[in-house]
Design a protein around this motif. Sequence first.
Motif, short mmCIF file in Angstrom:
data_model
loop_
_atom_site.label_atom_id
_atom_site.label_comp_id
_atom_site.label_asym_id
_atom_site.label_seq_id
_atom_site.Cartn_x
_atom_site.Cartn_y
_atom_site.Cartn_z
N VAL A 1 0.84 -1.33 -0.01
CA VAL A 1 -0.09 0.12 -0.06
C VAL A 1 0.93 1.25 0.06
O VAL A 1 1.52 1.57 0.90
CB VAL A 1 -0.91 0.13 1.22
N LEU A 2 1.17 1.89 -1.16
CA LEU A 2 2.09 2.93 -1.26
C LEU A 2 3.33 2.57 -1.04
O LEU A 2 4.05 1.56 -1.83
CB LEU A 2 1.58 4.18 -0.43
N ARG A 3 4.00 2.85 0.03
CA ARG A 3 5.43 2.29 0.39
C ARG A 3 5.16 1.51 1.52
O ARG A 3 6.46 0.95 2.01
CB ARG A 3 5.99 3.64 0.94
N ASP A 4 4.12 1.09 2.23
CA ASP A 4 3.85 0.03 3.10
C ASP A 4 3.45 -1.14 2.82
O ASP A 4 3.07 -1.39 1.60
CB ASP A 4 2.84 0.62 4.24
N THR A 5 3.74 -2.36 3.61
CA THR A 5 3.67 -3.50 2.91
C THR A 5 3.22 -4.51 3.99
O THR A 5 3.49 -4.35 5.27
CB THR A 5 5.22 -4.12 2.65
N PHE A 6 2.27 -5.33 3.72
CA PHE A 6 1.72 -6.37 4.55
C PHE A 6 2.44 -7.80 4.18
O PHE A 6 2.25 -8.11 2.85
CB PHE A 6 0.39 -6.53 4.52
N VAL A 7 3.08 -8.55 5.14
CA VAL A 7 3.64 -9.70 4.85
C VAL A 7 3.07 -10.95 5.54
O VAL A 7 3.27 -10.59 6.88
CB VAL A 7 5.16 -9.55 4.98
N PHE A 8 2.49 -11.84 5.00
CA PHE A 8 1.90 -12.80 5.85
C PHE A 8 2.84 -14.09 5.84
O PHE A 8 3.24 -14.57 4.80
CB PHE A 8 0.43 -13.28 5.14
N ILE B 1 3.60 -9.45 9.62
CA ILE B 1 4.38 -8.25 9.59
C ILE B 1 4.22 -7.11 8.61
O ILE B 1 3.90 -7.21 7.46
CB ILE B 1 5.83 -8.90 9.14
N LEU B 2 4.07 -6.15 9.46
CA LEU B 2 3.58 -4.57 8.99
C LEU B 2 4.68 -3.88 8.77
O LEU B 2 5.56 -3.51 9.63
CB LEU B 2 2.48 -4.01 9.55
N VAL B 3 5.01 -3.63 7.43
CA VAL B 3 6.08 -2.87 7.27
C VAL B 3 5.70 -1.25 6.95
O VAL B 3 5.29 -1.02 6.05
CB VAL B 3 7.17 -3.47 5.89
N ASP B 4 6.30 -0.51 7.72
CA ASP B 4 5.60 1.07 7.70
C ASP B 4 6.99 1.81 7.26
O ASP B 4 8.05 1.87 8.21
CB ASP B 4 5.16 1.62 8.93
N ILE B 5 7.16 2.27 6.04
CA ILE B 5 8.43 2.95 5.56
C ILE B 5 7.90 4.32 5.96
O ILE B 5 6.90 5.15 5.63
CB ILE B 5 8.78 2.81 4.03
N ILE C 1 12.44 2.71 8.81
CA ILE C 1 11.16 1.59 8.63
C ILE C 1 11.06 0.96 9.82
O ILE C 1 11.89 0.54 10.69
CB ILE C 1 11.95 0.45 7.91
N ASP C 2 9.66 0.98 10.10
CA ASP C 2 9.12 0.34 11.34
C ASP C 2 8.65 -0.71 11.16
O ASP C 2 7.74 -1.15 9.93
CB ASP C 2 7.81 1.31 11.99
N TYR C 3 8.97 -2.01 11.62
CA TYR C 3 8.43 -3.39 11.49
C TYR C 3 7.49 -3.73 12.54
O TYR C 3 8.21 -3.94 13.73
CB TYR C 3 9.60 -4.51 11.13
N LEU C 4 6.20 -3.96 12.35
CA LEU C 4 5.42 -4.54 13.46
C LEU C 4 5.01 -5.91 13.25
O LEU C 4 4.54 -6.17 12.05
CB LEU C 4 4.00 -3.65 13.53
N SER C 5 5.64 -6.73 14.23
CA SER C 5 5.14 -8.21 14.06
C SER C 5 4.23 -8.65 15.00
O SER C 5 4.31 -8.28 16.19
CB SER C 5 6.44 -8.72 14.61
N VAL C 6 3.14 -9.21 14.31
CA VAL C 6 1.83 -9.64 15.12
C VAL C 6 1.66 -11.07 14.98
O VAL C 6 1.28 -11.53 13.76
CB VAL C 6 0.54 -8.87 14.49
N PRO C 7 1.85 -11.97 15.94
CA PRO C 7 1.51 -13.34 16.08
C PRO C 7 0.34 -13.71 15.63
O PRO C 7 -0.63 -12.91 16.17
CB PRO C 7 2.03 -13.84 17.40
#
Length: 125
Positions: free
Chosen positions: A39-46, A52-56, A64-70
Amino acid sequence: MGILSGLLGNAGVVPPDKLAADYGRLLVENESIEIGFVVLRDTFVFTSKRLILVDIQGFTGSKIDYLSVPYSKITKFSIETAGTFDLDAELKIWVGSDPEPISKKFNKKVNIYDLQQVLATHVLG
């Protein structure tokens, strides 16, 4: 992903080889990337273990912020399909007791049912 879709904040599917090249170093042993969306510069990685939510951030994108959600911390999720006039599909994910969901819109290139299947497999399985 088209320029207009990008400007509207919609997401498109990211090729698996690009996801592996960009985010492979975040994975732990026996974890694999299943699917990802940008999404624009951000990424959802399953992955096989988490989301993993990657917020540039910032103008240059060097931070870059990496949010990891189990998956075990996802309490509920919803999908909304695209309509005739509303061309966006939407995903909402609630984590823990947080009343506000993580919410993202996706363009028609993304099969929202495939996305839901990945979540359902991990959250419900």
